[in-house]
Design a protein around this motif. Structure first.
Motif, PDB file in Angstrom:
ATOM      1  N   ASN A  39      49.764  50.148  35.352  1.00 44.95           N
ATOM      2  CA  ASN A  39      49.869  49.719  36.753  1.00 44.95           C
ATOM      3  C   ASN A  39      51.282  49.844  37.314  1.00 44.95           C
ATOM      4  O   ASN A  39      51.641  49.125  38.245  1.00 44.95           O
ATOM      5  N   PHE A  40      52.068  50.752  36.767  1.00 46.85           N
ATOM      6  CA  PHE A  40      53.461  50.847  37.183  1.00 46.85           C
ATOM      7  C   PHE A  40      53.595  51.209  38.657  1.00 46.85           C
ATOM      8  O   PHE A  40      54.589  50.858  39.310  1.00 46.85           O
ATOM      9  N   ASP A  41      52.605  51.904  39.209  1.00 43.85           N
ATOM     10  CA  ASP A  41      52.657  52.283  40.626  1.00 43.85           C
ATOM     11  C   ASP A  41      52.703  51.072  41.546  1.00 43.85           C
ATOM     12  O   ASP A  41      53.149  51.173  42.692  1.00 43.85           O
ATOM     13  N   PHE A  42      52.236  49.919  41.052  1.00 39.00           N
ATOM     14  CA  PHE A  42      52.212  48.710  41.870  1.00 39.00           C
ATOM     15  C   PHE A  42      53.497  47.902  41.745  1.00 39.00           C
ATOM     16  O   PHE A  42      53.682  46.927  42.466  1.00 39.00           O
ATOM     17  N   PHE A  43      54.368  48.302  40.842  1.00 43.66           N
ATOM     18  CA  PHE A  43      55.610  47.561  40.611  1.00 43.66           C
ATOM     19  C   PHE A  43      56.652  47.979  41.641  1.00 43.66           C
ATOM     20  O   PHE A  43      56.809  49.161  41.953  1.00 43.66           O
ATOM     21  N   THR A  44      57.361  47.006  42.182  1.00 42.89           N
ATOM     22  CA  THR A  44      58.350  47.256  43.233  1.00 42.89           C
ATOM     23  C   THR A  44      59.740  46.899  42.725  1.00 42.89           C
ATOM     24  O   THR A  44      59.943  45.814  42.175  1.00 42.89           O
ATOM     25  N   VAL A  45      60.681  47.811  42.919  1.00 44.87           N
ATOM     26  CA  VAL A  45      62.064  47.595  42.500  1.00 44.87           C
ATOM     27  C   VAL A  45      62.880  47.153  43.707  1.00 44.87           C
ATOM     28  O   VAL A  45      62.782  47.735  44.790  1.00 44.87           O
ATOM     29  N   VAL A  46      63.653  46.108  43.535  1.00 48.07           N
ATOM     30  CA  VAL A  46      64.508  45.605  44.603  1.00 48.07           C
ATOM     31  C   VAL A  46      65.600  46.623  44.899  1.00 48.07           C
ATOM     32  O   VAL A  46      66.208  47.184  43.987  1.00 48.07           O
ATOM     33  N   GLN A  47      65.833  46.866  46.188  1.00 49.74           N
ATOM     34  CA  GLN A  47      66.882  47.804  46.567  1.00 49.74           C
ATOM     35  C   GLN A  47      68.233  47.312  46.071  1.00 49.74           C
ATOM     36  O   GLN A  47      68.583  46.142  46.210  1.00 49.74           O
ATOM     37  N   GLY A  48      68.966  48.231  45.472  1.00 49.25           N
ATOM     38  CA  GLY A  48      70.295  47.885  44.987  1.00 49.25           C
ATOM     39  C   GLY A  48      70.330  47.495  43.531  1.00 49.25           C
ATOM     40  O   GLY A  48      71.410  47.338  42.944  1.00 49.25           O
ATOM     41  N   ALA A 111      41.867  39.646  25.103  1.00 48.92           N
ATOM     42  CA  ALA A 111      40.824  40.451  25.758  1.00 48.92           C
ATOM     43  C   ALA A 111      40.925  40.339  27.277  1.00 48.92           C
ATOM     44  O   ALA A 111      40.743  41.330  27.993  1.00 48.92           O
ATOM     45  N   THR A 112      41.207  39.143  27.796  1.00 47.19           N
ATOM     46  CA  THR A 112      41.364  38.997  29.249  1.00 47.19           C
ATOM     47  C   THR A 112      42.570  39.783  29.743  1.00 47.19           C
ATOM     48  O   THR A 112      42.538  40.377  30.825  1.00 47.19           O
ATOM     49  N   ASP A 113      43.634  39.814  28.949  1.00 45.49           N
ATOM     50  CA  ASP A 113      44.834  40.553  29.329  1.00 45.49           C
ATOM     51  C   ASP A 113      44.557  42.047  29.413  1.00 45.49           C
ATOM     52  O   ASP A 113      44.961  42.717  30.370  1.00 45.49           O
ATOM     53  N   TYR A 114      43.873  42.578  28.424  1.00 43.77           N
ATOM     54  CA  TYR A 114      43.613  44.020  28.410  1.00 43.77           C
ATOM     55  C   TYR A 114      42.561  44.398  29.452  1.00 43.77           C
ATOM     56  O   TYR A 114      42.660  45.456  30.089  1.00 43.77           O
ATOM     57  N   GLY A 115      41.559  43.548  29.647  1.00 40.97           N
ATOM     58  CA  GLY A 115      40.576  43.832  30.691  1.00 40.97           C
ATOM     59  C   GLY A 115      41.200  43.846  32.068  1.00 40.97           C
ATOM     60  O   GLY A 115      40.811  44.627  32.943  1.00 40.97           O
ATOM     61  N   ASP A 116      42.200  43.000  32.274  1.00 33.57           N
ATOM     62  CA  ASP A 116      42.856  42.896  33.574  1.00 33.57           C
ATOM     63  C   ASP A 116      43.711  44.115  33.888  1.00 33.57           C
ATOM     64  O   ASP A 116      44.086  44.335  35.041  1.00 33.57           O
ATOM     65  N   MET A 117      44.041  44.895  32.877  1.00 33.06           N
ATOM     66  CA  MET A 117      44.842  46.096  33.122  1.00 33.06           C
ATOM     67  C   MET A 117      44.108  47.055  34.048  1.00 33.06           C
ATOM     68  O   MET A 117      44.734  47.777  34.833  1.00 33.06           O
ATOM     69  N   VAL A 118      42.787  47.037  33.989  1.00 30.73           N
ATOM     70  CA  VAL A 118      41.960  47.866  34.874  1.00 30.73           C
ATOM     71  C   VAL A 118      41.569  47.097  36.126  1.00 30.73           C
ATOM     72  O   VAL A 118      41.692  47.589  37.243  1.00 30.73           O
ATOM     73  N   TYR A 119      41.110  45.857  35.936  1.00 30.19           N
ATOM     74  CA  TYR A 119      40.622  45.065  37.072  1.00 30.19           C
ATOM     75  C   TYR A 119      41.715  44.829  38.107  1.00 30.19           C
ATOM     76  O   TYR A 119      41.436  44.737  39.304  1.00 30.19           O
ATOM     77  N   PHE A 120      42.958  44.748  37.659  1.00 24.55           N
ATOM     78  CA  PHE A 120      44.082  44.529  38.564  1.00 24.55           C
ATOM     79  C   PHE A 120      44.180  45.624  39.613  1.00 24.55           C
ATOM     80  O   PHE A 120      44.592  45.380  40.750  1.00 24.55           O
ATOM     81  N   ARG A 121      43.790  46.828  39.267  1.00 24.38           N
ATOM     82  CA  ARG A 121      43.872  47.941  40.209  1.00 24.38           C
ATOM     83  C   ARG A 121      42.962  47.738  41.419  1.00 24.38           C
ATOM     84  O   ARG A 121      43.197  48.298  42.483  1.00 24.38           O
TER      85      ARG A 121
END
Length: 643
Positions: A39-48, A111-121
């Motif tokens: 899900n790296f596409d959803f991660f936002t980097v602070v300017q600067g 299992a909830t953590d790994y399932g959420d890797m897809v559901y988060f999208r």
């Protein structure tokens, strides 16, 4: 060389416990790493700030939340290990407590953590406890699981590998065999002290130095709002949302002040004669605005050309969904009952509150009404809700009664079901008020064979865009046939999505809620729009104004054909999102934690540069206070609210 077992034999009972708990923390960090990768596409980097610094900071902060999850999940195992009784050294006791309270509990959490890797999208938030209520309520949920395993087999395989590594590593941590204590009294006193110290450390681990345990919104203190999901972990999100789904009353303003800021009582056309036009509201499953070339001009092609054609002929505007699930959308659209809380209204403790649906209002004008949904009857309790909202009839897969058109998962394919809808409407007395909820653009995505053969590559993989194209094709067939029927010309159509789908464009929190909204009359006699955007809550007031309904009624939204201050509101990640024509506010119930430009899809937080506008802040608080208190006091109707 010293053997592993020889080293293990010198590990004390408490050292082994600590190492096993640290092993759990390590695997939470590994899960966060994979969550980043997916899900790296959803991660936002602070300017600067350099990318590597923000990512490392996120991982370090995440350990704080991992620690809480580790303590919650392993509390029973810890207690089994520290209980100051000699039976804790019994081989059978240790084996059973380790398998059940350590391995099984932690594997379920992972299992909830790994399932959420897809559901988060799809939701762009960590899973909460309401997912279990959603699974229980949504009739076909369990049937979807095999499809997800098929589509994301690689993630399932990764999970299995990591669990094998977790079990293997934990099994290597073996404490030395305890020797019989010479003085039992001294042993009990010493181990009681260790147990008390451990319990104190657990308490500190969960709460830190705060008087209250940390919660989801605590993540906002350490990172940008958009990155909270990367700091959190799914077990923490599920566990901290297990409490009652009730909400608390709000007292931002006294009653007299509140009335001067906001009221949910609407009244239009006080001196007009009621116009008996038919109403058809078509709710399109997962029709994000980003799949439409009309609403997203930068697209190379439209995935909903039939809807775009209607948009060009009607009164069309960008709309913000009031939620991310169908169970949140249907009440917001049809009875002006939003979900501005943790749990969907239909699953909440308030689902039996008195409400006023659009068909209930129109029944006084001799309207007949029906709710059409091709899903299996009972899906998400739509049939029960339809009755509460005032619909006289419900037509689902059971009434359709032709299994040949069943999609294998949810219900009837859209093309045949929408043609069935037309046949049923031909039998209804006029005027009518009908709602139609499409189905086929819901995962897992399947298409009928006759439509697949129309594709350039019938064997191609089917995703959200292909299923939307099919649903749009069904819509085109519906409108093509409907125009041949006598009721067509005297009908006001509304086209709106229930929520957005998976995004293919760069991450944007606002885009996560952007859907099309179209008011269409074949006669072309609709008035001009008086607002730049809308929310699903604006649909019912708009229709009542178009029908020249002159009586007062209860509604949180406004008519798009009447001048007003536009706003949209929804709730996610334990925070409110309040959208105005130029600002978006993220509000945690006490204070605004983020503010940004609503006209930018890649915004920066403006709290450090600008003061929070008082007018918008007061309006937001007034709406939340009105909603919470009306929900708690069962005052969601005109009669009850004015008492």
């Amino acid at each position: 060389m010293t053997s592993i077992k020889h080293v293990q034999s010198h590990i004390s009972h408490y050292t082994a416990l600590i190492l096993r708990l640290l092993w759990v923390l390590l695997f939470y960090t590994i899960s966060r790493f994979f969550f980043f990768l997916f899900n790296f596409d959803f991660f936002t980097v602070v300017q600067g700030e350099p990318n590597w610094y923000v990512i490392i900071k996120t991982f370090v902060i995440g350990i704080r939340f991992d620690l809480v999850s580790m303590i919650y999940i392993n509390s029973l195992y810890i207690i089994c290990c520290i209980v100051p009784c000699s039976f804790r050294n019994n081989r059978s006791y240790k084996k059973i407590s380790t398998i059940v309270a350590y391995y099984i509990f932690n594997i379920i959490a992972f299992a909830t953590d790994y399932g959420d890797m897809v559901y988060f999208r799809f939701t762009e938030k960590r899973l909460a406890f309401d997912i279990f209520k959603f699974a229980q309520t949504e009739g076909g949920f369990l049937r979807l699981i095999p499809g997800f395993f098929k589509d994301y087999w690689f993630l399932f395989l990764l999970f299995i590998v990591m669990i094998v590594l977790f079990v293997w590593g934990a099994s290597q941590i073996i404490s030395k065999k305890p020797s019989s204590p010479l003085v039992m009294k001294r042993w009990y006193i010493k181990n009681s002290g260790y147990a008390l110290l451990t319990l104190m450390l657990m308490f500190v681990g969960v709460r830190g130095v705060n008087p209250r345990p940390i919660k989801l919104t605590t993540a906002g203190q350490y990172t940008q709002y958009r990155n909270e999901a990367f700091v959190l972990n799914t077990p923490f999100s599920v566990l901290t949302t297990m409490k009652s789904n009730s909400i608390l009353p709000c007292y931002y303003f006294d009653d007299d002040t509140l009335k001067t800021i906001y009221t949910p009582i609407r009244q239009y056309n006080a001196d007009s004669i009621f116009c008996q036009k038919n109403i058809i509201i078509i709710i399109l499953e997962s029709f994000s605005a980003e799949h439409s070339q009309y609403f997203t001009p930068e697209l190379d092609k439209s995935y909903m050309p039939n809807l775009d054609k209607i948009a060009q002929q009607g009164r069309s505007l960008l709309c913000y969904a009031n939620g991310k699930r169908s169970m949140e959308a249907i009440p917001a659209i049809l009875s002006n009952t939003p979900t501005i809380m943790r749990t969907e209204y239909l699953s909440s403790a308030y689902s039996c509150n008195a409400i006023t649906g659009l068909p209930s209002i129109l029944k006084a004008y001799n309207y007949h009404s029906a709710f059409f949904h091709g899903g299996n009857n009972g899906t998400m309790h739509f049939d029960e809700y339809a009755k509460m909202a005032g619909f006289q009839h419900y037509f689902g897969a059971k009434e359709y009664n032709n299994h040949a058109d069943y999609d294998g998962n949810w219900g009837i394919f859209d093309v045949p079901f929408l043609q069935y809808v037309i046949r049923q409407m031909d039998t209804m007395s006029l005027p009518f008020c009908n709602a139609i909820f499409t189905l086929s653009s819901h995962p897992p995505y399947t298409l009928p064979d006759d439509y697949r053969n129309l594709l350039s590559n019938p064997q191609q993989e089917i995703g959200i865009r292909e299923s939307i194209q099919y649903a749009d094709y069904a819509l085109g067939k519906f409108m093509e046939e409907a125009q041949n029927h006598t009721w067509f010309d005297n009908t006001i159509f509304v086209f709106v999505a229930d929520h957005t789908s998976q995004s293919f464009l760069p991450y944007s929190r606002l885009r996560h809620y952007e859907i099309p909204l179209i008011f269409y009359s074949p006669k072309g006699d609709l008035p001009n729009l008086q607002t730049s955007f809308a929310q699903q809550l604006d649909i019912m007031p708009s229709l009542l104004q178009l029908l020249h309904y002159s009586k007062p009624f209860f509604a949180f939204g406004n008519s798009v054909f009447e001048p007003h201050i536009p706003f949209a509101i929804n709730f996610s990640n334990e925070s409110y999102q309040f959208i105005t024509d130029n600002k978006v506010f993220i509000f945690d119930g006490q204070k605004t934690i983020m503010m940004y430009d609503s006209n930018s899809h890649q915004p920066e937080d403006l709290l450090t540069k600008e003061a929070i506008p008082e007018k918008e802040d007061r309006l937001m608080r007034a709406i939340i206070q009105t909603y919470n208190n009306a929900l708690i006091e069962n005052r969601l109707t005109l009669k009850r609210y004015e008492k």
